[in-house]
Design a protein around this motif. Structure first.
Motif, PDB file in Angstrom:
ATOM      1  N   LEU A 129       0.804  -1.216   0.000  1.00 44.61           N
ATOM      2  CA  LEU A 129       0.000   0.000   0.000  1.00 44.61           C
ATOM      3  C   LEU A 129       0.842   1.274   0.000  1.00 44.61           C
ATOM      4  N   VAL A 130       2.148   1.135   0.204  1.00 44.85           N
ATOM      5  CA  VAL A 130       3.038   2.289   0.144  1.00 44.85           C
ATOM      6  C   VAL A 130       4.200   1.963  -0.787  1.00 44.85           C
ATOM      7  N   TYR A 131       4.846   2.992  -1.270  1.00 47.65           N
ATOM      8  CA  TYR A 131       5.987   2.794  -2.160  1.00 47.65           C
ATOM      9  C   TYR A 131       7.017   3.891  -1.915  1.00 47.65           C
ATOM     10  N   ARG A 132       8.270   3.572  -2.258  1.00 51.14           N
ATOM     11  CA  ARG A 132       9.323   4.574  -2.159  1.00 51.14           C
ATOM     12  C   ARG A 132       9.199   5.541  -3.335  1.00 51.14           C
ATOM     13  N   CYS A 133       9.181   6.821  -3.028  1.00 51.61           N
ATOM     14  CA  CYS A 133       9.123   7.847  -4.068  1.00 51.61           C
ATOM     15  C   CYS A 133      10.372   8.708  -3.948  1.00 51.61           C
ATOM     16  N   HIS A 189       4.506   6.791  -8.724  1.00 52.99           N
ATOM     17  CA  HIS A 189       4.423   5.342  -8.865  1.00 52.99           C
ATOM     18  C   HIS A 189       5.760   4.736  -8.457  1.00 52.99           C
ATOM     19  N   PRO A 190       5.761   3.460  -8.081  1.00 57.37           N
ATOM     20  CA  PRO A 190       7.034   2.813  -7.708  1.00 57.37           C
ATOM     21  C   PRO A 190       7.960   2.708  -8.919  1.00 57.37           C
ATOM     22  N   ALA A 200      10.732   9.327  -0.027  1.00 57.43           N
ATOM     23  CA  ALA A 200       9.589   9.367   0.878  1.00 57.43           C
ATOM     24  C   ALA A 200       8.761   8.115   0.661  1.00 57.43           C
ATOM     25  N   TRP A 201       8.141   7.639   1.728  1.00 60.92           N
ATOM     26  CA  TRP A 201       7.166   6.559   1.611  1.00 60.92           C
ATOM     27  C   TRP A 201       5.804   7.197   1.362  1.00 60.92           C
ATOM     28  N   ARG A 202       5.252   6.977   0.188  1.00 56.54           N
ATOM     29  CA  ARG A 202       3.945   7.535  -0.162  1.00 56.54           C
ATOM     30  C   ARG A 202       2.871   6.444  -0.123  1.00 56.54           C
ATOM     31  N   LEU A 203       1.707   6.813   0.355  1.00 56.94           N
ATOM     32  CA  LEU A 203       0.552   5.928   0.348  1.00 56.94           C
ATOM     33  C   LEU A 203      -0.033   5.907  -1.056  1.00 56.94           C
ATOM     34  N   SER A 204      -0.138   4.752  -1.649  1.00 55.35           N
ATOM     35  CA  SER A 204      -0.647   4.623  -3.012  1.00 55.35           C
ATOM     36  C   SER A 204      -2.169   4.645  -3.009  1.00 55.35           C
ATOM     37  N   PHE A 219      -5.818  14.650  -2.154  1.00 55.68           N
ATOM     38  CA  PHE A 219      -4.455  14.861  -1.670  1.00 55.68           C
ATOM     39  C   PHE A 219      -3.430  14.000  -2.394  1.00 55.68           C
ATOM     40  N   GLY A 220      -3.877  13.201  -3.334  1.00 57.25           N
ATOM     41  CA  GLY A 220      -2.942  12.360  -4.060  1.00 57.25           C
ATOM     42  C   GLY A 220      -2.302  11.314  -3.160  1.00 57.25           C
ATOM     43  N   ASP A 221      -1.102  10.912  -3.508  1.00 61.51           N
ATOM     44  CA  ASP A 221      -0.366   9.910  -2.729  1.00 61.51           C
ATOM     45  C   ASP A 221       0.397  10.626  -1.610  1.00 61.51           C
ATOM     46  N   VAL A 222      -0.185  10.686  -0.441  1.00 68.07           N
ATOM     47  CA  VAL A 222       0.409  11.463   0.648  1.00 68.07           C
ATOM     48  C   VAL A 222       1.648  10.772   1.200  1.00 68.07           C
ATOM     49  N   VAL A 223       2.542  11.583   1.746  1.00 65.16           N
ATOM     50  CA  VAL A 223       3.764  11.074   2.384  1.00 65.16           C
ATOM     51  C   VAL A 223       3.427  10.575   3.785  1.00 65.16           C
ATOM     52  N   LEU A 224       3.817   9.330   4.082  1.00 66.39           N
ATOM     53  CA  LEU A 224       3.605   8.759   5.411  1.00 66.39           C
ATOM     54  C   LEU A 224       4.890   8.659   6.224  1.00 66.39           C
ATOM     55  N   ALA A 225       6.024   8.728   5.553  1.00 62.86           N
ATOM     56  CA  ALA A 225       7.325   8.697   6.235  1.00 62.86           C
ATOM     57  C   ALA A 225       8.384   9.079   5.215  1.00 62.86           C
ATOM     58  N   ARG A 226       9.572   9.327   5.708  1.00 57.94           N
ATOM     59  CA  ARG A 226      10.703   9.614   4.832  1.00 57.94           C
ATOM     60  C   ARG A 226      11.865   8.711   5.219  1.00 57.94           C
ATOM     61  N   LYS A 227      12.874   8.724   4.382  1.00 63.27           N
ATOM     62  CA  LYS A 227      14.027   7.855   4.614  1.00 63.27           C
ATOM     63  C   LYS A 227      14.587   8.023   6.017  1.00 63.27           C
ATOM     64  N   ASP A 228      14.701   9.266   6.473  1.00 62.14           N
ATOM     65  CA  ASP A 228      15.315   9.532   7.773  1.00 62.14           C
ATOM     66  C   ASP A 228      14.308   9.906   8.846  1.00 62.14           C
ATOM     67  N   THR A 229      13.025   9.848   8.528  1.00 61.60           N
ATOM     68  CA  THR A 229      11.977  10.160   9.501  1.00 61.60           C
ATOM     69  C   THR A 229      10.925   9.069   9.415  1.00 61.60           C
ATOM     70  N   PRO A 230      10.771   8.251  10.459  1.00 63.17           N
ATOM     71  CA  PRO A 230       9.945   7.051  10.352  1.00 63.17           C
ATOM     72  C   PRO A 230       8.445   7.288  10.363  1.00 63.17           C
TER      73      PRO A 230
END
Length: 282
Positions: free
Chosen positions: A95-99, A124-125, A142-146, A182-193
């Motif tokens: 349900l999430v992907y690295r962007c 998209h992934p 960033a981890w985005r919710l698809s 809101f599109g594919d919102v950011v749920l986390a980032r590489k350095d922020t969980p």
């Protein structure tokens, strides 16, 4: 323990101001009306802007306003592992992907006339080999919710997503959710969980929050929270949205831009009753 629970959840990125006082009064007044406990949550996931002295100031200002809380204070920075675990549940379900693109880069790829603020921030992934190459280069992401994956996971239930709103003169009503705005919102980032969205919804579920009392500026983003609650099986609170206190320029008061703090008013000899009167006038 009361049957109902709400919370006040400031971020220690500056001293509280008149807008925070208005929000605090709204939370504690409604809690008293429905017989709810008020929990205090410190939303300090932004480790670059949050400072211990601002957290201390929150306690001082709330005590001065006469706002007490039940139970221990939850500091989000102490629970990053919990938010990462929730993110991993979404990862395992696809349900999430690295962007690896920034908001600006995604917006630059939109078709002519598309609005990035109205559902346009959808990416998209990458192909596995491209993603592996980026990770080897230690590229930020960033981890985005698809949204597309979320829609597929929920099936027909996606189109009936809604949240309950309590309005004083209208009673309880159901509001359709529009997370696609809101599109594919950011749920986390590489350095922020975690992000605000994920941490907020996780904690509301964990702490048994039955009523969320928040400003009008957060009304729309409640659609994103409704989607997360549905995907994670988290219970859904009742929402109430209170008016904002605006500055002379008509914009929301902000710690970032140096709006007058409650401690400044206190030093001038003003009382909590004076502050309450000012929030009503505002």
């Amino acid at each position: 323990m009361a049957l109902y629970r709400t919370r006040f959840a400031p971020s220690p990125t500056g001293r509280l101001h008149l807008g925070h006082a208005a929000s605090a009064f709204a939370v504690w007044d409604e809690a008293a009306m429905i017989g709810a406990d008020v929990l205090l949550r410190i939303e300090d996931i932004d480790q670059t802007r949050c400072r211990p002295e601002y957290e201390t100031g929150i306690y001082e200002d709330l005590a001065w306003l006469g706002c007490g809380w039940a139970g221990p204070v939850r500091r989000q920075s102490e629970h990053f592992a919990e938010y990462e675990a929730a993110l991993n549940v979404l990862r395992a379900r696809g349900l999430v992907y690295r962007c690896f693109l920034t908001r600006r880069e995604i917006a630059a790829r939109l078709p002519a006339g598309a609005d990035p603020d109205e559902g346009g921030l959808v990416s998209h992934p990458l192909a596995p080999e491209d993603e592996a190459r980026r990770l080897e280069l230690n590229a930020p992401f960033a981890w985005r919710l698809s949204l597309s994956a979320a829609r597929a996971a929920l099936g027909p239930d996606y189109d009936t997503l809604s949240y309950p709103v309590w309005a004083d003169r209208q009673g309880l009503r159901t509001v359709p959710a529009r997370p696609e705005r809101f599109g594919d919102v950011v749920l986390a980032r590489k350095d922020t969980p975690t992000s605000y969205h994920l941490a907020c919804c996780h904690d509301d579920a964990l702490q048994g929050i039955t009523h969320v009392i928040r400003g009008e500026d957060l009304r729309d983003v409640t659609s994103v929270h409704t989607l997360l609650q549905a995907l994670m099986g988290w219970p859904q609170p009742v929402y109430h949205f209170h008016p904002l206190i605006l500055g002379p320029d008509g914009k929301k008061l902000s710690k970032r831009f140096g709006d007058k703090s409650l401690s400044d008013y206190r030093k001038e000899g003003m009382t909590p009753d004076d502050i309450r009167a000012m929030t009503r006038a505002g």
